[in-house]
Design a protein around this motif. Sequence first.
Motif, PDB file in Angstrom:
ATOM      1  N   SER A  48       0.778  -1.343  -0.077  1.00 40.51           N
ATOM      2  CA  SER A  48       0.097  -0.317   0.001  1.00 40.51           C
ATOM      3  C   SER A  48       0.669   1.074  -0.267  1.00 40.51           C
ATOM      4  CB  SER A  48      -1.031   0.090   1.061  1.00 40.51           C
ATOM      5  OG  SER A  48      -0.151  -0.081   2.322  1.00 40.51           O
ATOM      6  N   GLY A  49       2.043   1.027   0.125  1.00 42.15           N
ATOM      7  CA  GLY A  49       3.081   2.581   0.258  1.00 42.15           C
ATOM      8  C   GLY A  49       2.830   3.317   1.692  1.00 42.15           C
ATOM      9  N   LEU A  50       1.874   2.579   2.797  1.00 42.76           N
ATOM     10  CA  LEU A  50       1.466   3.134   3.588  1.00 42.76           C
ATOM     11  C   LEU A  50       2.753   2.577   4.905  1.00 42.76           C
ATOM     12  CD1 LEU A  50      -2.266   2.778   4.132  1.00 42.76           C
ATOM     13  CD2 LEU A  50      -0.600   4.940   3.809  1.00 42.76           C
ATOM     14  N   PRO A  51       2.686   3.898   6.264  1.00 44.69           N
ATOM     15  CA  PRO A  51       3.923   3.782   6.748  1.00 44.69           C
ATOM     16  C   PRO A  51       4.136   2.148   7.538  1.00 44.69           C
ATOM     17  CG  PRO A  51       3.177   5.786   7.381  1.00 44.69           C
ATOM     18  CD  PRO A  51       2.456   5.348   6.025  1.00 44.69           C
ATOM     19  N   PHE A  52       3.631   1.205   7.377  1.00 44.57           N
ATOM     20  CA  PHE A  52       3.420   0.020   8.530  1.00 44.57           C
ATOM     21  C   PHE A  52       4.839  -0.295   8.755  1.00 44.57           C
ATOM     22  CE2 PHE A  52      -1.126   0.829   6.864  1.00 44.57           C
ATOM     23  CZ  PHE A  52      -1.382   1.542   8.168  1.00 44.57           C
ATOM     24  N   ASP A  53       5.597  -0.301  10.246  1.00 41.81           N
ATOM     25  CA  ASP A  53       5.904  -1.644   9.953  1.00 41.81           C
ATOM     26  C   ASP A  53       6.011  -2.882   9.915  1.00 41.81           C
ATOM     27  OD1 ASP A  53       8.773   0.575  10.289  1.00 41.81           O
ATOM     28  OD2 ASP A  53       7.165   1.365  12.190  1.00 41.81           O
ATOM     29  N   VAL A  54       4.652  -3.373  10.880  1.00 40.74           N
ATOM     30  CA  VAL A  54       3.826  -4.473  11.016  1.00 40.74           C
ATOM     31  C   VAL A  54       2.687  -4.567  10.577  1.00 40.74           C
ATOM     32  CG1 VAL A  54       4.202  -6.518  12.792  1.00 40.74           C
ATOM     33  CG2 VAL A  54       5.950  -4.847  13.027  1.00 40.74           C
ATOM     34  N   VAL A  55       2.437  -5.882   9.911  1.00 42.50           N
ATOM     35  CA  VAL A  55       1.782  -5.657   9.333  1.00 42.50           C
ATOM     36  C   VAL A  55       0.661  -7.024   9.325  1.00 42.50           C
ATOM     37  CG1 VAL A  55      -0.357  -5.881   6.990  1.00 42.50           C
ATOM     38  CG2 VAL A  55       1.207  -4.629   6.829  1.00 42.50           C
ATOM     39  N   ILE A  56      -0.853  -7.277  10.224  1.00 39.34           N
ATOM     40  CA  ILE A  56      -1.343  -8.118  10.649  1.00 39.34           C
ATOM     41  C   ILE A  56      -2.067  -8.641  10.197  1.00 39.34           C
ATOM     42  CG2 ILE A  56      -1.938  -9.825  12.859  1.00 39.34           C
ATOM     43  CD1 ILE A  56       0.157  -8.530  14.830  1.00 39.34           C
ATOM     44  N   GLY A  57      -2.267  -9.797   9.172  1.00 38.32           N
ATOM     45  CA  GLY A  57      -3.313  -9.313   8.680  1.00 38.32           C
ATOM     46  C   GLY A  57      -4.057 -10.746   8.268  1.00 38.32           C
ATOM     47  N   THR A  58      -4.715 -10.686   7.280  1.00 43.40           N
ATOM     48  CA  THR A  58      -5.417 -12.173   6.766  1.00 43.40           C
ATOM     49  C   THR A  58      -4.567 -12.669   5.868  1.00 43.40           C
ATOM     50  OG1 THR A  58      -7.702 -11.856   7.235  1.00 43.40           O
ATOM     51  CG2 THR A  58      -6.815 -13.482   5.566  1.00 43.40           C
TER      52      THR A  58
END
Length: 93
Positions: A48-58
């Motif tokens: 997405s280009g968003l500034p997330f360091d950690v992505v927890i999802g499906t």
Amino acid sequence: YQEMATQFFKAYQAIYRKEVVKELERYKKEGATIVIVTANFEPFIEMSGLPFDVVIGTKLKLPEGKIVGKNCWGKEKLNRFLEKFPDRDQYQL
């Protein structure tokens, strides 16, 4: 697939709430770890280009597009977060 997803998110960025993105970037500059917990597919958020360091999802198996494990929804969000960050006294929400 990745090229198509990248193009999608470049177009989608026009509707991101700019003030929220700026706030996330500010927290990141201050040393915060930016975590998102979402029912969305992890690869989509990662691109997405968003500034997330950690992505927890499906979790999604690519290129098949098959969901792996449980959908990250409801109580599963908390379960996944605590699995990744079990030491509750080590962070501030």
